[in-house]
Scaffold this motif. Structure first.
Motif, PDB file in Angstrom:
ATOM      1  N   LEU A  78      54.318  96.138  28.510  1.00 44.17           N
ATOM      2  CA  LEU A  78      53.935  95.139  27.526  1.00 44.17           C
ATOM      3  C   LEU A  78      52.466  94.792  27.757  1.00 44.17           C
ATOM      4  O   LEU A  78      52.076  94.456  28.877  1.00 44.17           O
ATOM      5  N   ILE A  79      51.653  94.893  26.714  1.00 35.59           N
ATOM      6  CA  ILE A  79      50.220  94.649  26.823  1.00 35.59           C
ATOM      7  C   ILE A  79      49.888  93.332  26.128  1.00 35.59           C
ATOM      8  O   ILE A  79      50.224  93.132  24.957  1.00 35.59           O
ATOM      9  N   VAL A  80      49.231  92.415  26.851  1.00 35.73           N
ATOM     10  CA  VAL A  80      48.746  91.161  26.283  1.00 35.73           C
ATOM     11  C   VAL A  80      47.235  91.141  26.432  1.00 35.73           C
ATOM     12  O   VAL A  80      46.711  91.238  27.554  1.00 35.73           O
ATOM     13  N   PHE A  81      46.538  91.027  25.313  1.00 32.17           N
ATOM     14  CA  PHE A  81      45.087  91.126  25.327  1.00 32.17           C
ATOM     15  C   PHE A  81      44.443  89.784  25.676  1.00 32.17           C
ATOM     16  O   PHE A  81      45.021  88.725  25.468  1.00 32.17           O
ATOM     17  N   GLY A 135      59.102  93.757  37.299  1.00 32.27           N
ATOM     18  CA  GLY A 135      57.848  93.521  37.991  1.00 32.27           C
ATOM     19  C   GLY A 135      57.040  92.448  37.284  1.00 32.27           C
ATOM     20  O   GLY A 135      57.203  92.203  36.083  1.00 32.27           O
ATOM     21  N   ASN A 136      56.164  91.793  38.003  1.00 30.02           N
ATOM     22  CA  ASN A 136      55.340  90.730  37.428  1.00 30.02           C
ATOM     23  C   ASN A 136      54.124  91.303  36.710  1.00 30.02           C
ATOM     24  O   ASN A 136      53.814  92.494  36.803  1.00 30.02           O
ATOM     25  N   ALA A 137      53.448  90.431  36.010  1.00 32.36           N
ATOM     26  CA  ALA A 137      52.256  90.826  35.269  1.00 32.36           C
ATOM     27  C   ALA A 137      51.142  91.251  36.229  1.00 32.36           C
ATOM     28  O   ALA A 137      51.061  90.772  37.364  1.00 32.36           O
ATOM     29  N   PHE A 138      50.303  92.158  35.763  1.00 35.19           N
ATOM     30  CA  PHE A 138      49.119  92.550  36.533  1.00 35.19           C
ATOM     31  C   PHE A 138      48.000  92.897  35.557  1.00 35.19           C
ATOM     32  O   PHE A 138      48.244  93.163  34.377  1.00 35.19           O
ATOM     33  N   LYS A 139      46.797  92.864  36.043  1.00 35.31           N
ATOM     34  CA  LYS A 139      45.639  93.115  35.187  1.00 35.31           C
ATOM     35  C   LYS A 139      45.233  94.575  35.281  1.00 35.31           C
ATOM     36  O   LYS A 139      45.099  95.129  36.373  1.00 35.31           O
ATOM     37  N   SER A 140      45.059  95.195  34.134  1.00 32.43           N
ATOM     38  CA  SER A 140      44.665  96.601  34.098  1.00 32.43           C
ATOM     39  C   SER A 140      43.156  96.730  34.334  1.00 32.43           C
ATOM     40  O   SER A 140      42.418  95.747  34.285  1.00 32.43           O
ATOM     41  N   SER A 141      42.742  97.954  34.551  1.00 33.73           N
ATOM     42  CA  SER A 141      41.309  98.194  34.736  1.00 33.73           C
ATOM     43  C   SER A 141      40.515  97.909  33.464  1.00 33.73           C
ATOM     44  O   SER A 141      39.301  97.691  33.512  1.00 33.73           O
ATOM     45  N   SER A 142      41.209  97.873  32.329  1.00 35.14           N
ATOM     46  CA  SER A 142      40.545  97.587  31.055  1.00 35.14           C
ATOM     47  C   SER A 142      40.484  96.096  30.748  1.00 35.14           C
ATOM     48  O   SER A 142      39.932  95.690  29.726  1.00 35.14           O
ATOM     49  N   MET A 147      52.748  94.285  31.710  1.00 33.74           N
ATOM     50  CA  MET A 147      54.033  93.919  32.320  1.00 33.74           C
ATOM     51  C   MET A 147      55.068  95.000  32.032  1.00 33.74           C
ATOM     52  O   MET A 147      55.180  95.446  30.883  1.00 33.74           O
ATOM     53  N   PRO A 148      55.836  95.432  33.034  1.00 37.64           N
ATOM     54  CA  PRO A 148      56.956  96.336  32.758  1.00 37.64           C
ATOM     55  C   PRO A 148      58.037  95.594  31.980  1.00 37.64           C
ATOM     56  O   PRO A 148      58.165  94.370  32.086  1.00 37.64           O
ATOM     57  N   TYR A 231      50.943  85.378  35.714  1.00 35.72           N
ATOM     58  CA  TYR A 231      52.233  85.051  35.095  1.00 35.72           C
ATOM     59  C   TYR A 231      53.370  85.768  35.831  1.00 35.72           C
ATOM     60  O   TYR A 231      53.291  86.968  36.102  1.00 35.72           O
ATOM     61  N   ASN A 232      54.398  85.020  36.170  1.00 34.26           N
ATOM     62  CA  ASN A 232      55.568  85.583  36.819  1.00 34.26           C
ATOM     63  C   ASN A 232      56.761  85.526  35.872  1.00 34.26           C
ATOM     64  O   ASN A 232      57.079  84.465  35.324  1.00 34.26           O
ATOM     65  N   VAL A 233      57.404  86.658  35.670  1.00 37.87           N
ATOM     66  CA  VAL A 233      58.600  86.695  34.836  1.00 37.87           C
ATOM     67  C   VAL A 233      59.670  85.826  35.495  1.00 37.87           C
ATOM     68  O   VAL A 233      59.853  85.879  36.712  1.00 37.87           O
ATOM     69  N   PRO A 234      60.359  84.972  34.721  1.00 37.07           N
ATOM     70  CA  PRO A 234      61.424  84.141  35.320  1.00 37.07           C
ATOM     71  C   PRO A 234      62.426  84.986  36.105  1.00 37.07           C
ATOM     72  O   PRO A 234      62.866  86.037  35.636  1.00 37.07           O
TER      73      PRO A 234
END
Length: 460
Positions: A78-81, A135-142, A147-148, A231-234
């Motif tokens: 899942l991509i959040v801009f 898995g929790n959110a992480f920041k991409s190189s872009s 998020m998975p 952000y942490n998935v519940p």
């Protein structure tokens, strides 16, 4: 309680999906910050661990890979801009070559498989190790947040059974899409190829054909745009003295309840099996809560909500294989005293039936009155929601070693929801799962049995 046999990641076969993206619609976005869905299937499997490793494990890995070729969003991120961008894009599901699903194989010795798959009250905490976490959110190189959205855990209870635990981000899809994925995976595992899936007419439809005003997105997007890599998935957390139980309402019992309702209140206009089962359980839950906690408190007003599949209700209708979420909330709000009183069952059925009829018959359409039903769905009034649907039989998911013996919606532990599905014994019966504090569950079961016996013994 578990021993890890293998952790792996499964991708679609090389060069079968490539780079693809699927924008989230309004119907997906409303779920984005809510807890994930945890499902758990129980299968009898009277075989050894070595047999499981040699036969079942490689077959599940291979068949999952082929399935992801057709249902690629399950392997997406899942991509959040970033909200700092000038033209902020809506979140999307994105697949790049090599994206994968986390798949864990484990072994359990400490839990009683036969007890877990029963209907009587069982400690909720015992089920948590059997479903995977996201898995929790992480920041991409872009610079955007990833998020998975899906993970799987298969656990063997040697010489007893297998559980398959599934966790998906709710913004990925609804119950219909998830069931189509599971039926596809099970078919490939059982038959060794995807020929039946290809011939079934159930391959996903990915075109985003729902048209709606941007103003609806703007209702949902502001809190989402603040989401970052922190952000942490519940997550499921240990419950203190909370148990889960399952009740089964047979077709005969449901028909009798309908007959009784129409004698008590002939003006009822909507008396489906689903509404009767939900209304009966809702009234019994309210009565058990009042008995244990008293009449005053946070539940002086409450709401009961379910989601209606809207694919067939668009004009023109969407394909039944439309991938994603496509549902409208139907919400009944009332005073607890009306549900917990002597006419609680009939009141509950009338309220739920009215809420569903108003939704289905709304000539404005699902989108034009969206702000109204969203406000009801996400109000601060305590709620009971419905997970699952009897329209898609969870007991048909057969991977080749037999139908499931039990199904549980573990994500009920996040709140006060119930699950409603077709029963294992007969698809005409309804199976209702619920989680309550142990004392309230005892009260609920007593009230449920008493009310059911009283109603079924009524002489017309």
């Amino acid at each position: 309680m578990l021993t890890i046999i293998e952790k792996c990641r499964i991708s679609a076969p090389a060069n079968t999906v490539g780079e693809r993206s699927l924008p989230l619609t309004f119907f997906d976005l409303i779920w984005l910050l809510l807890p994930p869905v945890h499902q758990l299937f129980f299968y009898d499997f009277p075989h050894s661990k070595s047999y499981f490793i040699d036969t079942i494990l490689p077959n599940l890995k291979h068949s999952l890979s082929i399935t992801l070729q057709h249902f690629f969003p399950f392997a997406c991120n899942l991509i959040v801009f970033s909200s700092s961008e000038t033209n902020v894009r809506k979140p999307e599901l994105r697949h790049v070559e090599g994206d994968s699903v986390a798949l864990t194989f484990s072994e359990c010795h400490d839990l009683d498989f036969h007890d877990l798959k029963s209907n009587h009250p069982r400690d909720c905490n015992k089920f948590h190790p059997l479903v995977p976490q996201l898995g929790n959110a992480f920041k991409s190189s872009s610079g955007f947040v990833k998020m998975p959205v899906f993970s799987i855990q298969v656990t063997i209870f040697p010489n007893s059974g297998i559980t398959i635990g599934l966790t998906n981000h709710h913004s990925l899809c609804d119950a219909r899409t998830r069931h189509q994925f599971l039926m596809g995976w099970a078919s490939i595992a059982k038959h060794g190829n995807d020929e039946l899936l290809l011939a079934s007419g159930t391959l996903p439809y990915y075109d985003r054909v729902i048209e709606y005003p941007n103003s609806l997105d703007e209702i949902i997007l502001p809190p989402i745009r603040t989401l970052d890599e922190n952000y942490n998935v519940p997550q499921l957390v240990p419950q203190t003295d909370v148990v889960r139980s399952t009740i089964v309402l047979t077709r005969t019992q449901i028909n009798w309840l309908k007959k009784w309702l129409l004698v008590q209140r002939p003006t009822l206009k909507y008396v489906s099996s689903f509404v009767v089962a939900c209304g009966f359980v809702w009234s019994c839950i309210a009565k058990s809560r009042v008995l244990i906690k008293g009449k005053k408190g946070e539940y002086e007003v409450e709401r009961f909500g379910c989601v209606a599949d809207w694919r067939a209700r668009f004009d023109p209708p969407l394909p039944q294989t439309y991938f994603g979420n496509c549902g409208r909330f139907c919400v009944a709000i009332t005073k607890t005293t009306l549900i917990a009183g002597s006419n609680g069952f009939t009141n509950a059925v009338e309220l739920l039936g009215t809420a569903i009829m108003e939704a289905v018959n709304n000539k404005q359409g699902v989108l034009k009155d969206a702000t109204t039903w969203l406000k009801k769905a996400f109000s601060q009034v305590p709620a009971i929601g419905v997970a699952g649907t009897p329209k898609h039989n969870v007991y048909d998911v057969d991977f080749g070693w037999g139908r499931p013996k039990k199904y549980e919606t573990i994500s009920l532990d996040f709140g006060d929801s119930i699950s409603v599905n077709a029963s294992n014994e007969s698809s005409d019966d309804l199976e209702v799962g619920l989680c309550l504090p142990a004392k309230q569950m005892d009260a609920f079961i007593t009230i449920y049995r008493r009310e059911l016996k009283s109603t079924l013994s009524y002489h017309f």
